[in-house]
Motif scaffolding. Structure first.
Motif, PDB file in Angstrom:
ATOM      1  N   THR A 174      35.462 -33.726 -70.657  1.00  0.00           N
ATOM      2  CA  THR A 174      34.951 -35.514 -70.644  1.00  0.00           C
ATOM      3  C   THR A 174      34.372 -36.056 -71.529  1.00  0.00           C
ATOM      4  O   THR A 174      32.993 -36.242 -72.140  1.00  0.00           O
ATOM      5  N   THR A 175      35.375 -36.082 -72.085  1.00  0.00           N
ATOM      6  CA  THR A 175      34.167 -37.186 -73.687  1.00  0.00           C
ATOM      7  C   THR A 175      34.342 -38.119 -72.839  1.00  0.00           C
ATOM      8  O   THR A 175      32.662 -38.422 -73.860  1.00  0.00           O
ATOM      9  N   ALA A 176      34.203 -39.203 -71.937  1.00  0.00           N
ATOM     10  CA  ALA A 176      34.432 -40.419 -71.685  1.00  0.00           C
ATOM     11  C   ALA A 176      32.321 -40.271 -70.489  1.00  0.00           C
ATOM     12  O   ALA A 176      31.375 -41.124 -70.348  1.00  0.00           O
ATOM     13  N   GLY A 186      35.251 -37.516 -79.522  1.00  0.00           N
ATOM     14  CA  GLY A 186      35.678 -38.881 -79.132  1.00  0.00           C
ATOM     15  C   GLY A 186      34.331 -39.838 -79.116  1.00  0.00           C
ATOM     16  O   GLY A 186      34.788 -40.572 -78.477  1.00  0.00           O
ATOM     17  N   GLY A 187      34.276 -39.273 -80.551  1.00  0.00           N
ATOM     18  CA  GLY A 187      32.729 -40.917 -80.752  1.00  0.00           C
ATOM     19  C   GLY A 187      34.114 -42.162 -81.423  1.00  0.00           C
ATOM     20  O   GLY A 187      35.113 -41.590 -81.762  1.00  0.00           O
ATOM     21  N   VAL A 355      29.656 -51.150 -78.377  1.00  0.00           N
ATOM     22  CA  VAL A 355      29.734 -49.905 -79.328  1.00  0.00           C
ATOM     23  C   VAL A 355      30.186 -48.717 -78.324  1.00  0.00           C
ATOM     24  O   VAL A 355      31.015 -48.388 -78.358  1.00  0.00           O
ATOM     25  N   SER A 356      28.874 -48.380 -77.583  1.00  0.00           N
ATOM     26  CA  SER A 356      29.111 -47.362 -76.902  1.00  0.00           C
ATOM     27  C   SER A 356      30.386 -47.512 -75.544  1.00  0.00           C
ATOM     28  O   SER A 356      31.434 -46.835 -75.300  1.00  0.00           O
ATOM     29  N   TYR A 357      30.352 -48.772 -75.669  1.00  0.00           N
ATOM     30  CA  TYR A 357      31.184 -48.724 -74.376  1.00  0.00           C
ATOM     31  C   TYR A 357      32.631 -49.286 -75.534  1.00  0.00           C
ATOM     32  O   TYR A 357      33.922 -48.554 -74.272  1.00  0.00           O
ATOM     33  N   PHE A 358      32.641 -49.897 -76.191  1.00  0.00           N
ATOM     34  CA  PHE A 358      33.381 -49.383 -76.565  1.00  0.00           C
ATOM     35  C   PHE A 358      34.149 -47.748 -76.707  1.00  0.00           C
ATOM     36  O   PHE A 358      35.413 -47.255 -76.656  1.00  0.00           O
ATOM     37  N   GLU A 359      33.807 -47.370 -77.235  1.00  0.00           N
ATOM     38  CA  GLU A 359      33.485 -45.623 -77.214  1.00  0.00           C
ATOM     39  C   GLU A 359      33.935 -44.925 -75.860  1.00  0.00           C
ATOM     40  O   GLU A 359      35.326 -44.194 -76.135  1.00  0.00           O
ATOM     41  N   TRP A 360      33.562 -45.502 -74.439  1.00  0.00           N
ATOM     42  CA  TRP A 360      33.459 -44.799 -73.086  1.00  0.00           C
ATOM     43  C   TRP A 360      35.120 -45.720 -73.395  1.00  0.00           C
ATOM     44  O   TRP A 360      36.690 -44.743 -72.615  1.00  0.00           O
ATOM     45  N   VAL A 361      35.523 -47.351 -73.930  1.00  0.00           N
ATOM     46  CA  VAL A 361      37.386 -47.077 -73.327  1.00  0.00           C
ATOM     47  C   VAL A 361      38.069 -46.534 -73.932  1.00  0.00           C
ATOM     48  O   VAL A 361      39.029 -45.951 -73.697  1.00  0.00           O
ATOM     49  N   GLN A 362      38.322 -46.450 -75.482  1.00  0.00           N
ATOM     50  CA  GLN A 362      38.668 -46.086 -75.758  1.00  0.00           C
ATOM     51  C   GLN A 362      38.788 -43.934 -75.563  1.00  0.00           C
ATOM     52  O   GLN A 362      39.877 -43.297 -75.305  1.00  0.00           O
ATOM     53  N   ARG A 364      38.895 -43.329 -72.605  1.00  0.00           N
ATOM     54  CA  ARG A 364      39.446 -43.187 -71.419  1.00  0.00           C
ATOM     55  C   ARG A 364      40.704 -43.656 -71.398  1.00  0.00           C
ATOM     56  O   ARG A 364      41.860 -43.225 -71.350  1.00  0.00           O
ATOM     57  N   GLN A 365      40.757 -43.696 -72.977  1.00  0.00           N
ATOM     58  CA  GLN A 365      42.525 -44.243 -73.593  1.00  0.00           C
ATOM     59  C   GLN A 365      42.959 -43.463 -74.087  1.00  0.00           C
ATOM     60  O   GLN A 365      43.964 -43.077 -74.364  1.00  0.00           O
ATOM     61  N   GLY A 366      42.136 -42.216 -74.270  1.00  0.00           N
ATOM     62  CA  GLY A 366      43.067 -41.556 -76.098  1.00  0.00           C
ATOM     63  C   GLY A 366      43.370 -42.380 -76.759  1.00  0.00           C
ATOM     64  O   GLY A 366      43.941 -41.905 -77.297  1.00  0.00           O
ATOM     65  N   PHE A 367      42.568 -43.497 -77.279  1.00  0.00           N
ATOM     66  CA  PHE A 367      43.446 -44.023 -78.065  1.00  0.00           C
ATOM     67  C   PHE A 367      42.464 -44.974 -78.905  1.00  0.00           C
ATOM     68  O   PHE A 367      41.605 -45.331 -78.951  1.00  0.00           O
ATOM     69  N   PHE A 368      42.091 -44.428 -80.271  1.00  0.00           N
ATOM     70  CA  PHE A 368      40.379 -44.627 -81.309  1.00  0.00           C
ATOM     71  C   PHE A 368      41.415 -45.975 -81.960  1.00  0.00           C
ATOM     72  O   PHE A 368      42.640 -46.061 -82.383  1.00  0.00           O
TER      73      PHE A 368
END
Ligand code: NAD
Length: 423
Positions: A174-176, A186-187, A355-362, A364-368
């Motif tokens: 669970t990376t997020a 997943g950073g 950018v933590s929010y962006f990390e969480w979004v990425q 959850r999407q599994g797309f970076f």
């Protein structure tokens, strides 16, 4: 005045409360909503037993405070420091609620801390503290519940341990569940520099307001860790002149400006003491450097650096608060009277959580995303938040700080009213 309700100037919780009260009053916040937002939603104290390197058992104290989940999951760092107190964690958790609301990201606010001195502990012991702390928090963490991040004394490795421990308990990777992780886990690209970059983005905006150019600006940076050193490096690359630097060991001031890439390498790669940097400069204490000549003062270390006792000595035109709570509420009025343009912490250092929010979004999407995408989106979020805070300050004739609180409290209060009170 914000200071009316402060009994102990150096208690950050009281400082945070004083600003909250002032902003709530100016907003005309109704009493029930005021009470709801004043108190944290949850406070957890954990006693963490750990087998030390020599086999002894030591017990450390840790906290996690969830201030609000009205707008989304709790979000906030974990601090490892001997100075951690429950009041400090409470204040930092509330600041996270306001910070996430100022930049309009869908998180509430939380914060954690463990009373320990990471500089005196082995990696093995730090890992044990982190894993036990995470395991004890158990179900209170989660991508939809509460999402920690690094803060003073913790780093990407700490976050990797949190992620692994949580993942083992829920039987899935669970990376997020945390942000500020290593890229391989997943950073997000750009997260490491994000808080420092955010400081520069809002400082550039302030320069436009004040009709200044980076080349005209001397900068003093207190704190040369994640926030301070990247802010200094990026600002140096953009043409600002960094004339003062400080860390826990002391400070240097050099009117000619420092060669930042070399200084960065000295401290972070060669791991040498900052005050011994051969680039020259007058040695002084990390406090004294705050009051040297400059246009921009960037405290990026710890709380309570500018107080009612010393704020009159600030020479800067712009106070760019990289740290959380570097200014006491009793110092606010002095800085206002001096006409210092304050970029308050909940806006100035919000680049990290954005950018933590962006990390969480990425995650959850599994797309970076590419780093340029991260940086562009960060700039958009912070520039529009800056504009809103300055506009609101002008409209309501309040300081930038109180304006930032008002924007934030208003957003949380509106969400709260829509949700209603579950009983
Ligand atoms: P860090 O541990 O990476 O660095 C802290 C720096 O401050 C170090 O250089 C240390 O030597 C110095 N320092 C410590 N005590 C000092 C003192 N008394 N006087 C002068 N220097 C001192 O921490 P960080 O992540 O850079 O955080 C710094 C501040 O920024 C904290 O208030 C933190 O809550 C805030 N912040 C951090 C982030 C982030 O993304 N890391 C985001 C928002 C806010």
């Amino acid at each position: 005045m914000a200071s009316e309700t402060v009994h102990n100037e150096l208690n950050v919780y009281e400082s945070a409360e004083a600003r909250f009260e002032l902003a709530a009053r100016r907003l005309g916040l109704e009493q029930g909503i005021y009470k709801y937002l004043k108190y944290p939603s949850k406070e957890i104290t954990i006693y963490i037993p750990v087998a030390m390197d020599d086999g002894r058992i030591e017990v450390f104290t840790g906290y996690r405070v969830l201030h609000s989940s009205v707008r989304g999951p709790g979000k906030g760092g974990i601090r490892f420091s001997p100075e951690v107190t429950l009041d400090e964690v409470r204040a930092l958790a509330a600041w996270m609620t306001w910070k996430c609301a100022v930049v309009n990201i869908p998180f509430g606010g939380a914060k954690g801390g463990v009373i320990c001195d990471p500089s005196k502990l082995s990696a093995v012991v730090l890992e044990r503290i982190t894993r036990r702390y995470t395991a004890e928090l158990g179900e209170w963490l989660g991508p939809e519940r509460d999402v920690p991040a690094p803060d003073i004394g913790t780093n990407e490795q700490t976050m990797a341990w949190v992620m692994d421990t949580y993942s083992m308990h829920v039987h899935q990777a669970t990376t997020a569940v945390v942000t500020g992780k290593p890229l391989d886990l997943g950073g997000s690209r750009g997260r490491r520099e994000a808080t420092g970059r955010g400081c520069m983005i809002v400082c550039n905006k302030a320069l436009t307001e004040l009709k200044l150019k980076p080349q005209d600006c001397r900068v003093i940076v207190q704190g040369f860790g994640n926030v301070g050193s990247f802010a200094a490096l990026l600002m140096h690359q953009s043409g600002y002149k960094i004339v003062g630097v400080a860390d826990v060991h002391g400070a240097l001031y050099n009117e000619k400006g420092f060669d930042l890439p070399t200084l960065f390498d000295w401290v972070h790669n060669q791991r040498k003491p900052l005050p011994e940097f051969p680039g020259g400069g007058a040695k002084m204490t990390a406090q004294e450097v705050l009051f040297q000549p400059c246009e921009i003062l960037l405290p990026a270390a710890v709380e309570n650096q500018l107080t009612s006792q010393n704020a009159h000595r600030v020479q800067a035109k712009i106070l760019l608060e990289g740290a959380n709570g570097p200014t006491t509420s009793m110092a606010d009025a002095i800085l206002d009277q001096k006409g210092v343009f304050v970029i308050p912490d909940i806006l100035a250092n919000a680049g990290g959580v954005t950018v933590s929010y962006f990390e969480w979004v990425q995650d959850r999407q599994g797309f970076f995303w590419r780093e340029s995408e991260v940086n562009e989106r960060l700039q958009d979020f912070l520039e529009s938040s800056f504009d809103e805070v300055v506009r609101y300050a002008g409209m309501h004739r309040v300081s930038n700080r109180i304006s930032a609180y008002m924007v934030a409290i208003d957003r949380v209060a509106r969400a709260l009213k829509l949700r209603g009170i579950y009983a």
